[in-house]
Design an enzyme around this catalytic site. Structure first.
Site, PDB file in Angstrom:
ATOM      1  N   LYS A 109       0.819  -1.226   0.000  1.00  0.00           N
ATOM      2  CA  LYS A 109       0.000   0.000   0.000  1.00  0.00           C
ATOM      3  C   LYS A 109       0.844   1.264   0.000  1.00  0.00           C
ATOM      4  O   LYS A 109       0.489   2.259  -0.623  1.00  0.00           O
ATOM      5  CB  LYS A 109      -0.979   0.012   1.179  1.00  0.00           C
ATOM      6  CG  LYS A 109      -0.337  -0.263   2.534  1.00  0.00           C
ATOM      7  CD  LYS A 109      -0.571  -1.679   2.988  1.00  0.00           C
ATOM      8  CE  LYS A 109       0.385  -2.051   4.107  1.00  0.00           C
ATOM      9  NZ  LYS A 109       0.011  -3.249   4.809  1.00  0.00           N
ATOM     10  N   GLU A 133      -5.071  -5.563  -5.113  1.00  0.00           N
ATOM     11  CA  GLU A 133      -6.201  -5.814  -4.211  1.00  0.00           C
ATOM     12  C   GLU A 133      -5.739  -5.991  -2.757  1.00  0.00           C
ATOM     13  O   GLU A 133      -6.402  -5.532  -1.812  1.00  0.00           O
ATOM     14  CB  GLU A 133      -6.955  -7.072  -4.669  1.00  0.00           C
ATOM     15  CG  GLU A 133      -8.165  -7.414  -3.842  1.00  0.00           C
ATOM     16  CD  GLU A 133      -9.240  -6.340  -3.906  1.00  0.00           C
ATOM     17  OE1 GLU A 133      -9.875  -6.207  -4.939  1.00  0.00           O
ATOM     18  OE2 GLU A 133      -9.428  -5.631  -2.896  1.00  0.00           O
ATOM     19  N   LYS A 209      -3.898   3.424   2.679  1.00  0.00           N
ATOM     20  CA  LYS A 209      -5.037   2.666   2.136  1.00  0.00           C
ATOM     21  C   LYS A 209      -6.173   3.615   1.747  1.00  0.00           C
ATOM     22  O   LYS A 209      -6.826   3.427   0.717  1.00  0.00           O
ATOM     23  CB  LYS A 209      -5.520   1.653   3.178  1.00  0.00           C
ATOM     24  CG  LYS A 209      -4.478   0.548   3.444  1.00  0.00           C
ATOM     25  CD  LYS A 209      -4.800  -0.220   4.701  1.00  0.00           C
ATOM     26  CE  LYS A 209      -3.822  -1.339   4.956  1.00  0.00           C
ATOM     27  NZ  LYS A 209      -3.947  -1.931   6.293  1.00  0.00           N
TER      28      LYS A 209
END
Ligand code: HSE
Length: 440
Positions: A109, A133, A209
């Site tokens: 991330k 993902e 995120k």
């Protein structure tokens, strides 16, 4: 009929052998038949690059190199799975892999949040896919949900518990009265925490995120500097308990909202009504609420960290890339869910202009008139009190806690009112201020 095109082998090279990589290798090994049937290819790990072994994974059947760059330079590798973390070597590794024409699957991330735009541009030029993902909310397929499932919607806002470690800590503090440090140590042992756990407890991981989710939701470039970030280190058991008394839970939330004034992006402890489903998401579990104009509110829930939950998202991306390679190698899903020319800067709403309700806790001297002075300051500022708790002074103490819930008000108005309250002689300590969201 055998659905697997055995003539089409998709070769996977894995970089890193930490927690997420161990889950990924174990899933790819254990569920190989299923993964081949789902992708329509023979999905094989051809090389693993890791500086050291991991006792949680048996790599004896695989070729292992100590130099991760061997993997990205290996002509046999179709998909490079980057699981080393960090933003320096990982960036180099990913850009080299892209230059070599490899597709990328990553759980990183920080890398996507800081360098996503550059990585996507390089990938687009090479016609390769970058799938991420696993970078947000561990095992929850939230990227695919926003990018594909909710593609019809104008996303109005999203709010998520997107860091498992902080949720685990807040839950244990509330339910068992455990000490912060002790719970953090356990989260590290369980493999939930970042290499540097301040990334978790100071909200940096959640900010990474959130910016990814906001870019997907609103079609804005990735810019982590725009996220206001506040961690959980100042949350006290006292506030957790008063929140409960008022019918609220304190959760560490990432919030992205688009309103007439612009897009607000912030990560901070937040009081939310205990009757909301998301208020009951405990332990390492994550959840993301997404409100679309057509679908209304939707909620996604699952494990936000850990080897196999995060490995589940990594392997899901590998299957996606493998399917694409089989069906149409030239096809790629737009990285941020909008065609590139529609990813544009939009007005950002600064924090002092956002509007929320507030929880305020103050220490008031136990003498007549204090409450009325506080109430006067608030009402003169156009702020209304929605609920209040005042306890009797404990024996031997000269101050009493005064807890207020206010209506929604612009942040700068609240800060100005608090500064007036703090200047009262009868208020003996800085006012504790926590944002409150109804999430309706
Ligand atoms: N440290 C992260 C967390 C791992 O606790 O959620 C998953 O990104």
């Amino acid at each position: 009929m055998n659905p697997v095109n055995s003539a089409r082998t998709v070769n996977v090279g894995i970089c890193g052998l930490g927690t997420v990589a161990s889950g990924t290798v174990n899933i790819l090994t254990r569920n190989k038949k299923l993964i081949d049937a789902r992708s329509g290819c023979n999905v094989s790990i051809v090389q693993i690059g890791a500086r050291r072994d991991n006792p949680k994974v048996d790599t004896s059947g695989y070729s292992v190199t100590r130099d991760i760059f061997d993997v990205v330079n290996n002509p046999a590798v179709d998909i490079v799975v980057e699981l080393i973390g960090g933003t320096t070597v990982a960036k180099d590794l990913v850009l080299t892999a892209i230059a070599n024409g490899k597709h990328i699957v990553t759980a990183n991330k920080a890398l996507i949040a800081h360098h996503g735009d550059e990585i996507f541009a390089a990938a687009k030029a090479k016609g390769v896919t970058v799938a991420f993902e696993a970078a947000v909310a561990g095992g929850i397929p939230i990227i695919k949900s926003i990018r594909e499932g909710l593609a019809a919607n104008n996303i109005e806002w999203l709010a998520g518990i997107i860091n498992g470690t902080t949720n685990f800590i807040l839950t244990e503090m509330r339910d068992k009265g455990r000490a912060f440090e002790d719970v953090l140590k356990e989260a590290q042992e369980l493999g939930y925490a970042e290499a540097d756990p301040t990334f978790d407890v100071e909200g940096i991981d959640a900010a990474h995120k959130l910016v990814i989710l906001a870019s997907l939701a609103f079609g804005i470039p990735l810019d982590v500097k725009k996220v206001f970030t506040e961690g959980i280190t100042k949350i006290s058991t006292e506030d957790v308990n008063y929140a409960e008394e008022l019918g609220y839970r304190i959760k560490h939330l990432g919030i992205a909202r688009r309103s007439a004034g612009g897009i607000e992006l912030h990560v901070n402890p937040t009081l939310i009504p205990e009757k909301r489903l998301i208020a009951n998401v405990d332990g390492v579990m994550n959840a993301v609420l997404v409100k679309g104009d057509a679908v209304g509110p939707t909620l996604y829930y699952g494990a936000g960290a850990g080897a196999e939950p995060t490995g589940s998202s990594v392997v899901g991306d590998i299957v996606d890339v493998a399917r694409t390679l089989l069906a149409d190698p030239a096809h790629r899903v737009p990285y941020l869910g909008f065609q590139d020319e529609f990813v544009t800067e939009q007005k950002h709403l600064p924090m002092d202009e956002i509007e929320t309700a507030y929880y305020l806790r103050m220490s008031a001297l136990d003498k007549p008139g204090v409450l009325s002075k506080v109430a006067t300051i608030l009402s003169d500022s156009g702020i209304s009190i929605e609920a209040m708790i005042q306890k009797e002074a404990k024996e031997g103490e000269s101050t009493v806690p005064l807890i207020l819930l206010t209506n929604r008000v612009q942040e700068k108005k609240m800060i100005a009112a608090i500064s007036k309250i703090e200047s009262l002689d009868s208020i003996s300590a800085p006012v504790v201020r926590i944002r409150v969201e109804s999430l309706k």
